[in-house]
Design an enzyme around this catalytic site. Structure first.
Site, PDB file in Angstrom:
ATOM      1  N   ARG A 227      36.433  63.019 -54.317  1.00  0.00           N
ATOM      2  CA  ARG A 227      37.543  62.119 -54.360  1.00  0.00           C
ATOM      3  C   ARG A 227      38.737  62.524 -55.056  1.00  0.00           C
ATOM      4  O   ARG A 227      38.663  63.192 -56.090  1.00  0.00           O
ATOM      5  CB  ARG A 227      37.001  60.762 -54.859  1.00  0.00           C
ATOM      6  CG  ARG A 227      36.071  60.269 -54.028  1.00  0.00           C
ATOM      7  CD  ARG A 227      36.754  59.609 -52.878  1.00  0.00           C
ATOM      8  NE  ARG A 227      35.541  58.945 -51.837  1.00  0.00           N
ATOM      9  CZ  ARG A 227      35.196  59.588 -50.970  1.00  0.00           C
ATOM     10  NH1 ARG A 227      35.360  60.880 -50.660  1.00  0.00           N
ATOM     11  NH2 ARG A 227      34.219  58.977 -49.987  1.00  0.00           N
ATOM     12  N   HIS A 275      40.744  67.035 -45.335  1.00  0.00           N
ATOM     13  CA  HIS A 275      39.327  66.419 -45.292  1.00  0.00           C
ATOM     14  C   HIS A 275      38.614  66.768 -44.522  1.00  0.00           C
ATOM     15  O   HIS A 275      38.037  65.958 -43.523  1.00  0.00           O
ATOM     16  CB  HIS A 275      39.700  64.942 -45.163  1.00  0.00           C
ATOM     17  CG  HIS A 275      38.564  64.110 -46.020  1.00  0.00           C
ATOM     18  ND1 HIS A 275      38.711  63.026 -46.796  1.00  0.00           N
ATOM     19  CD2 HIS A 275      37.320  64.470 -46.190  1.00  0.00           C
ATOM     20  CE1 HIS A 275      37.591  62.667 -47.386  1.00  0.00           C
ATOM     21  NE2 HIS A 275      36.674  63.217 -46.826  1.00  0.00           N
TER      22      HIS A 275
HETATM   23  P1  NDP Z   1      25.033  61.730 -54.288  1.00  0.00           P
HETATM   24  O1  NDP Z   1      24.966  60.253 -54.748  1.00  0.00           O
HETATM   25  O2  NDP Z   1      23.771  62.213 -53.871  1.00  0.00           O
HETATM   26  O3  NDP Z   1      25.206  62.591 -55.731  1.00  0.00           O
HETATM   27  C1  NDP Z   1      26.091  62.227 -56.754  1.00  0.00           C
HETATM   28  C2  NDP Z   1      25.764  63.186 -57.910  1.00  0.00           C
HETATM   29  O4  NDP Z   1      26.667  63.045 -58.973  1.00  0.00           O
HETATM   30  C3  NDP Z   1      24.355  62.901 -58.511  1.00  0.00           C
HETATM   31  O5  NDP Z   1      23.751  64.312 -58.808  1.00  0.00           O
HETATM   32  C4  NDP Z   1      24.639  62.242 -59.594  1.00  0.00           C
HETATM   33  O6  NDP Z   1      23.602  62.402 -60.735  1.00  0.00           O
HETATM   34  C5  NDP Z   1      26.094  62.900 -60.278  1.00  0.00           C
HETATM   35  N1  NDP Z   1      26.480  61.758 -60.963  1.00  0.00           N
HETATM   36  C6  NDP Z   1      27.131  60.479 -60.647  1.00  0.00           C
HETATM   37  N2  NDP Z   1      27.562  59.832 -61.748  1.00  0.00           N
HETATM   38  C7  NDP Z   1      27.737  60.812 -62.766  1.00  0.00           C
HETATM   39  C8  NDP Z   1      28.049  60.705 -64.018  1.00  0.00           C
HETATM   40  N3  NDP Z   1      28.707  59.614 -64.364  1.00  0.00           N
HETATM   41  N4  NDP Z   1      27.867  61.822 -64.666  1.00  0.00           N
HETATM   42  C9  NDP Z   1      27.183  63.039 -64.350  1.00  0.00           C
HETATM   43  N5  NDP Z   1      26.831  62.970 -62.939  1.00  0.00           N
HETATM   44  C10 NDP Z   1      26.934  61.902 -62.174  1.00  0.00           C
HETATM   45  O7  NDP Z   1      26.260  62.110 -53.419  1.00  0.00           O
HETATM   46  P2  NDP Z   1      26.508  63.053 -52.333  1.00  0.00           P
HETATM   47  O8  NDP Z   1      25.984  64.611 -52.758  1.00  0.00           O
HETATM   48  O9  NDP Z   1      25.915  62.447 -51.050  1.00  0.00           O
HETATM   49  O10 NDP Z   1      28.279  63.022 -52.179  1.00  0.00           O
HETATM   50  C11 NDP Z   1      28.733  63.457 -53.204  1.00  0.00           C
HETATM   51  C12 NDP Z   1      30.338  63.009 -52.765  1.00  0.00           C
HETATM   52  O11 NDP Z   1      30.901  64.005 -51.892  1.00  0.00           O
HETATM   53  C13 NDP Z   1      30.759  61.874 -52.161  1.00  0.00           C
HETATM   54  O12 NDP Z   1      30.735  60.840 -53.114  1.00  0.00           O
HETATM   55  C14 NDP Z   1      31.768  61.801 -51.381  1.00  0.00           C
HETATM   56  O13 NDP Z   1      32.770  61.662 -52.276  1.00  0.00           O
HETATM   57  C15 NDP Z   1      32.042  63.326 -51.149  1.00  0.00           C
HETATM   58  N6  NDP Z   1      32.052  63.881 -49.695  1.00  0.00           N
HETATM   59  C16 NDP Z   1      33.226  64.532 -49.336  1.00  0.00           C
HETATM   60  C17 NDP Z   1      33.239  64.823 -47.746  1.00  0.00           C
HETATM   61  C18 NDP Z   1      34.668  65.857 -47.332  1.00  0.00           C
HETATM   62  O14 NDP Z   1      34.231  65.976 -46.289  1.00  0.00           O
HETATM   63  N7  NDP Z   1      35.303  66.292 -48.394  1.00  0.00           N
HETATM   64  C19 NDP Z   1      32.342  64.471 -46.827  1.00  0.00           C
HETATM   65  C20 NDP Z   1      31.088  63.814 -47.527  1.00  0.00           C
HETATM   66  C21 NDP Z   1      31.098  63.517 -48.905  1.00  0.00           C
HETATM   67  P3  NDP Z   1      22.133  62.286 -60.731  1.00  0.00           P
HETATM   68  O15 NDP Z   1      21.618  63.341 -59.684  1.00  0.00           O
HETATM   69  O16 NDP Z   1      21.501  62.443 -61.981  1.00  0.00           O
HETATM   70  O17 NDP Z   1      22.065  60.920 -59.918  1.00  0.00           O
END
Ligand code: NDP
Length: 312
Positions: A227, A275
């Site tokens: 984001r 994107h």
């Molecule tokens: P997930 O929800 O599967 O993973 C999120 C990760 O972030 C997890 O490892 C989580 O930790 C970690 N996390 C969340 N909050 C914190 C925090 N406060 N401190 C430390 N670690 C944190 O998301 P996805 O992998 O499915 O997707 C990630 C992002 O990719 C999406 O939110 C989206 O914005 C982006 N995206 C972009 C696209 C593009 O074309 N540019 C397409 C699709 C997605 P934990 O594992 O411990 O829960």
């Protein structure tokens, strides 16, 4: 039992209808605003940006399947019941495309593609080589969920030294795991390339600010595919202009499409992509939603379920 489809609004419905009909031949499938549909019959929805308040008009709604990985536009609606499960898109094509993009972006940052493109634009013979080979380049991935994990596995295959940071500790062969707020600085200090793959939550927005960018090794690069608000843009530009950072590859922006007159298109050291890191086909996303609905009906635990407590 009906499935209502909102994703891509009315223009995109014909395509979605065709693929859902193929993967769910017995499901009653309708366009979001189909006047023939009795709201009482709606048990499932497949959506991206439902108008606030609309989800509450379906009294028998059992499951929300998101058409996208990010679900901010669904959960912004204060009225939807957090008790109804919401499953984020997590099809194999989505993770595979993101892993491909991250591998490409890390190699491009490693060989400083923005500088190569600048030389092309100015017709300048700018012969330079990276300070290290891939085997000595350290990549730190912020966010080790479905996409970050897949990207990490791909980067180890390419040969990068790979580490990741998440809320909870991970165990992926060949990938060093950092967890929780106390270990973020240590990851940043050792990352020549930082890849941002976090969800957009109050804890993660603005995470890459001047203070944290200053922790990176000199000449480091940033790749943001999550984001736009994760990176404090004036701080990033200042770090690039001072020479502290070498390049940034950005796929996500506050305003999309990025306006043609945005300074970012021409900012030295910045490479903009539209994107496009990961956009799975309709067929693949419909199959995933169909598999999720089937698993839900069998009473199984659902993957990629949005957790209202943590906000992702
Ligand atoms: P997930 O929800 O599967 O993973 C999120 C990760 O972030 C997890 O490892 C989580 O930790 C970690 N996390 C969340 N909050 C914190 C925090 N406060 N401190 C430390 N670690 C944190 O998301 P996805 O992998 O499915 O997707 C990630 C992002 O990719 C999406 O939110 C989206 O914005 C982006 N995206 C972009 C696209 C593009 O074309 N540019 C397409 C699709 C997605 P934990 O594992 O411990 O829960």
């Amino acid at each position: 039992m009906s499935l209502l489809i909102e994703a891509d609004r009315e223009e995109g419905y014909a395509g979605w209808h065709d693929v859902f009909r193929q993967v769910m031949p017995t499901m009653d499938i309708h366009w979001w605003n189909d006047p023939q549909v009795d709201p009482q019959d709606v048990e499932y929805v497949f959506c991206f940006d439902p108008e606030p308040g609309r989800l509450t008009t379906f009294p028998n709604l059992r499951l929300i399947c998101a058409a996208s990985v990010g679900v901010e536009r669904i959960v912004r609606d204060p009225s939807w019941s957090r008790l109804i499960p919401l499953v984020r898109m997590g099809c194999q094509e989505t993770t595979a495309q993101m892993a491909d993009y991250v591998a490409w972006a890390c190699l491009s940052a490693h060989r400083n593609l923005p500088r190569i493109l600048q030389a092309r634009d100015s017709g300048q013979w700018d012969k330079f080589t990276p300070a290290a080979v891939v085997a000595n380049r350290r990549v730190g991935i912020l966010g080790m969920g479905s996409l970050g994990g897949a990207a990490a596995k791909m980067l180890t295959k390419v040969g990068f030294k790979t580490a990741g940071w998440s809320r909870t500790r991970k165990s992926i062969p060949g990938v060093e795991s950092f967890a929780g707020p106390d270990e973020l600085d240590a990851l940043l200090r050792q990352s020549d390339i930082v890849v941002c793959l976090m969800p957009g939550t109050p804890d993660t927005m603005g995470i890459l600010n001047a203070e944290r960018l200053a922790l990176l090794p000199s000449g480091a690069s940033i790749i943001n595919v999550a984001r736009s608000g994760h990176v404090v843009m004036p701080d990033l530009i200042a770090a690039l202009e001072s020479g502290r950072l070498s390049c940034a590859i950005l796929d996500v922006f506050d305003k999309e499409p990025l306006p043609a007159d945005s300074f970012l298109w021409k900012q030295p050291g910045v490479l903009v992509t539209s994107h496009l890191a990961s956009t799975a086909s309709q067929r693949s996303r419909a199959q995933y939603a169909s598999d999720i609905i089937a698993a839900f009906e069998r009473g199984e635990e659902l993957p990629n379920r949005y957790d209202p407590e943590h906000g992702y």
